[in-house]
Every structure is written in C-alpha cells, then in structure tokens.
Enzyme design. Structure first.
Site, PDB file in Angstrom:
ATOM      1  N   ASP A 120       0.847  -1.189   0.000  1.00 11.01           N
ATOM      2  CA  ASP A 120       0.000   0.000   0.000  1.00 11.01           C
ATOM      3  C   ASP A 120       0.887   1.246   0.000  1.00 11.01           C
ATOM      4  OD1 ASP A 120      -3.219   0.499   0.986  1.00 11.01           O
ATOM      5  OD2 ASP A 120      -1.819   2.192   1.100  1.00 11.01           O
ATOM      6  N   ASN A 145     -12.859  -3.219   2.716  1.00 10.14           N
ATOM      7  CA  ASN A 145     -13.897  -2.198   2.763  1.00 10.14           C
ATOM      8  C   ASN A 145     -14.814  -2.398   1.557  1.00 10.14           C
ATOM      9  OD1 ASN A 145     -12.682  -0.982   5.033  1.00 10.14           O
ATOM     10  ND2 ASN A 145     -11.244   0.121   3.717  1.00 10.14           N
ATOM     11  N   HIS A 157     -10.314  -5.332  -3.041  1.00 10.95           N
ATOM     12  CA  HIS A 157      -8.971  -5.601  -2.527  1.00 10.95           C
ATOM     13  C   HIS A 157      -9.022  -5.951  -1.047  1.00 10.95           C
ATOM     14  CE1 HIS A 157      -9.890  -1.300  -2.399  1.00 10.95           C
ATOM     15  NE2 HIS A 157      -9.238  -1.267  -1.256  1.00 10.95           N
ATOM     16  N   GLN A 179     -14.362   2.319   1.373  1.00  4.87           N
ATOM     17  CA  GLN A 179     -13.724   1.920   0.115  1.00  4.87           C
ATOM     18  C   GLN A 179     -13.476   3.159  -0.746  1.00  4.87           C
ATOM     19  OE1 GLN A 179     -15.875  -1.028  -2.196  1.00  4.87           O
ATOM     20  NE2 GLN A 179     -14.163  -1.327  -3.615  1.00  4.87           N
ATOM     21  N   SER A 180     -12.245   3.279  -1.246  1.00  6.34           N
ATOM     22  CA  SER A 180     -11.913   4.437  -2.086  1.00  6.34           C
ATOM     23  C   SER A 180     -11.468   4.021  -3.484  1.00  6.34           C
ATOM     24  CB  SER A 180     -10.815   5.281  -1.413  1.00  6.34           C
ATOM     25  OG  SER A 180      -9.638   4.526  -1.250  1.00  6.34           O
ATOM     26  N   VAL A 181     -11.059   2.780  -3.647  1.00  8.83           N
ATOM     27  CA  VAL A 181     -10.698   2.283  -4.978  1.00  8.83           C
ATOM     28  C   VAL A 181     -11.660   1.142  -5.301  1.00  8.83           C
ATOM     29  CG1 VAL A 181      -8.909   1.266  -6.432  1.00  8.83           C
ATOM     30  CG2 VAL A 181      -8.263   2.905  -4.644  1.00  8.83           C
ATOM     31  N   HIS A 232      -6.915  -5.861   2.389  1.00  6.73           N
ATOM     32  CA  HIS A 232      -5.771  -5.260   3.083  1.00  6.73           C
ATOM     33  C   HIS A 232      -5.143  -6.331   3.981  1.00  6.73           C
ATOM     34  CE1 HIS A 232      -6.843  -0.891   2.374  1.00  6.73           C
ATOM     35  NE2 HIS A 232      -8.034  -1.425   2.197  1.00  6.73           N
TER      36      HIS A 232
HETATM   37  P1  AMP Z   1      -9.727   1.352   0.300  1.00  5.40           P
HETATM   38  O1  AMP Z   1      -9.831   2.681   0.987  1.00  5.40           O
HETATM   39  O2  AMP Z   1     -10.141   0.182   1.158  1.00  5.40           O
HETATM   40  O3  AMP Z   1     -10.439   1.361  -1.042  1.00  5.40           O
HETATM   41  O4  AMP Z   1      -8.192   1.097   0.039  1.00  5.40           O
HETATM   42  C1  AMP Z   1      -7.518   1.659  -1.026  1.00  5.40           C
HETATM   43  C2  AMP Z   1      -6.064   1.619  -0.678  1.00  5.40           C
HETATM   44  O5  AMP Z   1      -5.307   1.841  -1.854  1.00  5.40           O
HETATM   45  C3  AMP Z   1      -5.617   2.685   0.322  1.00  5.40           C
HETATM   46  O6  AMP Z   1      -5.082   2.056   1.482  1.00  5.40           O
HETATM   47  C4  AMP Z   1      -4.584   3.494  -0.437  1.00  5.40           C
HETATM   48  O7  AMP Z   1      -3.511   3.925   0.369  1.00  5.40           O
HETATM   49  C5  AMP Z   1      -4.126   2.500  -1.499  1.00  5.40           C
HETATM   50  N1  AMP Z   1      -3.572   3.071  -2.706  1.00  5.40           N
HETATM   51  C6  AMP Z   1      -4.046   4.108  -3.422  1.00  5.40           C
HETATM   52  N2  AMP Z   1      -3.262   4.341  -4.506  1.00  5.40           N
HETATM   53  C7  AMP Z   1      -2.268   3.415  -4.464  1.00  5.40           C
HETATM   54  C8  AMP Z   1      -1.147   3.131  -5.289  1.00  5.40           C
HETATM   55  N3  AMP Z   1      -0.877   3.841  -6.402  1.00  5.40           N
HETATM   56  N4  AMP Z   1      -0.334   2.109  -4.936  1.00  5.40           N
HETATM   57  C9  AMP Z   1      -0.570   1.403  -3.818  1.00  5.40           C
HETATM   58  N5  AMP Z   1      -1.628   1.608  -3.004  1.00  5.40           N
HETATM   59  C10 AMP Z   1      -2.457   2.608  -3.312  1.00  5.40           C
END
Ligand code: AMP
Length: 113
Positions: free
Chosen positions: A30, A86, A99, A93-95, A101
């Site tokens: 991460d 998430n 995934h 969840q932001s991406v 963690h």
């Molecule tokens: P979530 O908030 O559960 O969707 O987790 C998304 C995760 O992706 C967060 O912990 C971010 O720090 C991580 N993240 C975002 N961009 C990148 C990237 N380019 N490489 C690695 N991790 C990332």
C-alpha cells in the site's frame, strides 16, 4: 467497469511494489501503509467490490485469502496479521476494484474502528 488505478497497476501502467503475482491475483505494498506490513491483494479480474462478486468468483475469493496468508508468512508475520476489506464508499472503500488489506507488525484494536 472502467479501468481503475488497480487495473493500471496490473497492466504496469502505474508502478507498484509488487510482492506476489500469479494468473489470478496480484499483491503489492500500500502506498500509504497503516502498519509495518500493509499489502493489498487484488484479483486480476476487475470485480468492483465483494458485494458484486458472484458464485463463479468463489475460487478467486479463496485464492485471495490464501495469498494474504502466504504474503504475511513470507514477510515474517505468519502468526499475527489482520485482514480487512472495505465494501462500499460508506465503509471506507476508495478504490473500486475489490482488494484485501493485509496488515501486520503492530497491535490492533478490537472491535476495529
Ligand atoms: P480502500 O480505501 O479500502 O479502497 O483502500 C484503497 C487503498 O489503496 C488505500 O489504502 C490506499 O492507500 C491505497 N492506494 C491508493 N493508490 C495506491 C497506489 N498507487 N499504490 C498502492 N496503493 C495505493
């Protein structure tokens, strides 16, 4: 589903610190680690979130879990690690490419925040 950041990492369009890869999953560190070990395990199939996974994704989901345990062990944390996923914006969840963690190397609270 349009390409997410994580699809770009799979396709090597964005750099990442990859710790494990096979035909089904990719695991990478991460970018904003929340513990000494913080790896994300993603399916290569672009599933938006767990709630959008179907019966045909059983093997992928199991493989993600086993990969998480393997990564933790390979990194020296096989006996104590925390997994988190998430699902949905309101859950953090932001991406929007599912995934897992994998966190280890510090104490964790229970219940989680
Ligand atoms: P979530 O908030 O559960 O969707 O987790 C998304 C995760 O992706 C967060 O912990 C971010 O720090 C991580 N993240 C975002 N961009 C990148 C990237 N380019 N490489 C690695 N991790 C990332």
């Amino acid at each position: 589903m349009s390409d997410t950041l994580f699809t770009k990492i799979i396709n090597r369009e964005i750099e990442a610190d990859i710790v494990y890869e096979d035909d089904t999953v990719l695991a990478f560190r991460d970018i904003a680690p929340q513990a000494p070990l913080h790896v994300l395990v993603i399916p290569k199939k672009p599933i938006e979130m767990l709630a959008r996974a179907g019966e045909d994704d059983r093997d992928v989901l199991g493989h993600m879990m086993l990969t998480a345990a393997k990564v933790a062990a390979d990194e020296g944390y096989g006996d104590a690690f925390r997994l988190a996923m998430n699902n949905g914006e309101k859950a953090g969840q932001s991406v929007f490419h599912m995934h897992l963690h994998v966190l280890a190397g510090r104490a964790f609270e229970w219940p989680p925040g």
